[in-house]
Design a protein around this motif. Structure first.
Motif, PDB file in Angstrom:
ATOM      1  N   LEU A 180       0.835  -1.193   0.000  1.00 41.61           N
ATOM      2  CA  LEU A 180       0.000   0.000   0.000  1.00 41.61           C
ATOM      3  C   LEU A 180       0.877   1.253   0.000  1.00 41.61           C
ATOM      4  O   LEU A 180       1.983   1.250   0.544  1.00 41.61           O
ATOM      5  N   HIS A 181       0.365   2.316  -0.589  1.00 40.08           N
ATOM      6  CA  HIS A 181       1.132   3.560  -0.743  1.00 40.08           C
ATOM      7  C   HIS A 181       0.283   4.750  -0.292  1.00 40.08           C
ATOM      8  O   HIS A 181      -0.134   5.582  -1.108  1.00 40.08           O
ATOM      9  N   PRO A 182       0.013   4.852   1.008  1.00 37.74           N
ATOM     10  CA  PRO A 182      -0.810   5.972   1.488  1.00 37.74           C
ATOM     11  C   PRO A 182      -0.071   7.299   1.400  1.00 37.74           C
ATOM     12  O   PRO A 182       1.158   7.352   1.469  1.00 37.74           O
ATOM     13  N   ILE A 183      -0.838   8.359   1.227  1.00 37.43           N
ATOM     14  CA  ILE A 183      -0.294   9.716   1.203  1.00 37.43           C
ATOM     15  C   ILE A 183      -1.071  10.565   2.195  1.00 37.43           C
ATOM     16  O   ILE A 183      -2.139  10.170   2.669  1.00 37.43           O
ATOM     17  N   GLY A 184      -0.535  11.732   2.503  1.00 33.55           N
ATOM     18  CA  GLY A 184      -1.206  12.636   3.419  1.00 33.55           C
ATOM     19  C   GLY A 184      -2.193  13.548   2.703  1.00 33.55           C
ATOM     20  O   GLY A 184      -2.255  13.600   1.471  1.00 33.55           O
ATOM     21  N   LEU A 185      -2.955  14.289   3.501  1.00 34.87           N
ATOM     22  CA  LEU A 185      -3.990  15.152   2.937  1.00 34.87           C
ATOM     23  C   LEU A 185      -3.399  16.245   2.053  1.00 34.87           C
ATOM     24  O   LEU A 185      -3.960  16.576   1.000  1.00 34.87           O
TER      25      LEU A 185
END
Length: 218
Positions: A180-185
């Motif tokens: 998974l490759h989550p990013i910030g807002l």
């Protein structure tokens, strides 16, 4: 993996998963453009069909395009949905779909649940979001739900520990977060603006999973 197994696994990994499809469809159905009867709606990354089932139940008038690059996922979804004349099945990506004749600007709304998180931030996320924006009519909305990075670094360790604990309490022997490759807002806002959407409006949050409403700019 059979659809029942896939859905069970997702509910063990994602807090509130059982309501995500229902909430996502209800939000899109209330949007000004998709509220019109008989409009075209895109389900990008339809998986095993949870959002499709909810869309058929809540808005049987919608003309749905079910899109997924996985033949196995599409097969599972078609088995769950049965013979639905209002669904067009497409084994493809959004990036390829938008360049097909008649697809640019066709859709009155779109759903993308747990898709962006799987794409690396090497241009792939931007290409996906840009293609989604191009598929939509001006003013149409996208419901986007994904794993996100916290905006409070001091809580990152606690949230990660809580997520692992949630998974263990749900019956998983090990935590699932690889690939998974989550990013910030802030990064999400930059990407969606570059893709042709306005600023994201948060409409859901459970630990690191967040949902947003995005509107294509005119």
């Amino acid at each position: 993996m059979q659809s029942s197994g896939y859905e069970r696994l997702q509910s063990q990994v994602i807090p509130g998963y059982g309501s995500l499809a229902r909430l996502s469809v209800a939000l899109l159905a209330a949007s000004p453009v998709a509220a019109e009867p008989g409009v075209d709606v895109l389900v990008a990354g339809c998986g095993t069909g949870s959002e499709l089932l909810e869309a058929v139940a809540q808005r049987p008038d919608w003309c749905l395009t079910a899109l997924d690059p996985s033949a196995e996922m599409l097969q599972e979804a078609r088995q769950r949905l049965g013979d639905q004349a209002a669904i067009q099945w497409q084994q493809s990506t959004v990036e390829a779909l938008v360049d097909a004749p008649g697809m640019a600007g066709r859709f009155a709304g779109a759903l993308s649940v747990l898709v962006l998180q799987s794409l690396p931030d090497d241009g792939s996320k931007l290409a996906f979001l840009t293609a989604l924006a191009r598929c939509l009519k001006p003013g149409a909305q996208l419901v986007l739900v994904d794993l996100m990075q916290t905006s409070l670094p001091s809580l990152e360790g606690q949230l990660d520990q809580a997520w692992r604990g949630f998974q263990r309490a749900s019956g998983l022997e090990c935590s699932l977060q690889d690939g998974l490759h989550p990013i910030g807002l802030a990064r999400l806002t930059s990407l969606v603006n570059a893709a042709g959407f306005g600023d994201p409006a948060r409409i859901f949050q459970a630990l690191g999973f967040e949902g947003f409403l995005l509107q294509r700019l005119s």
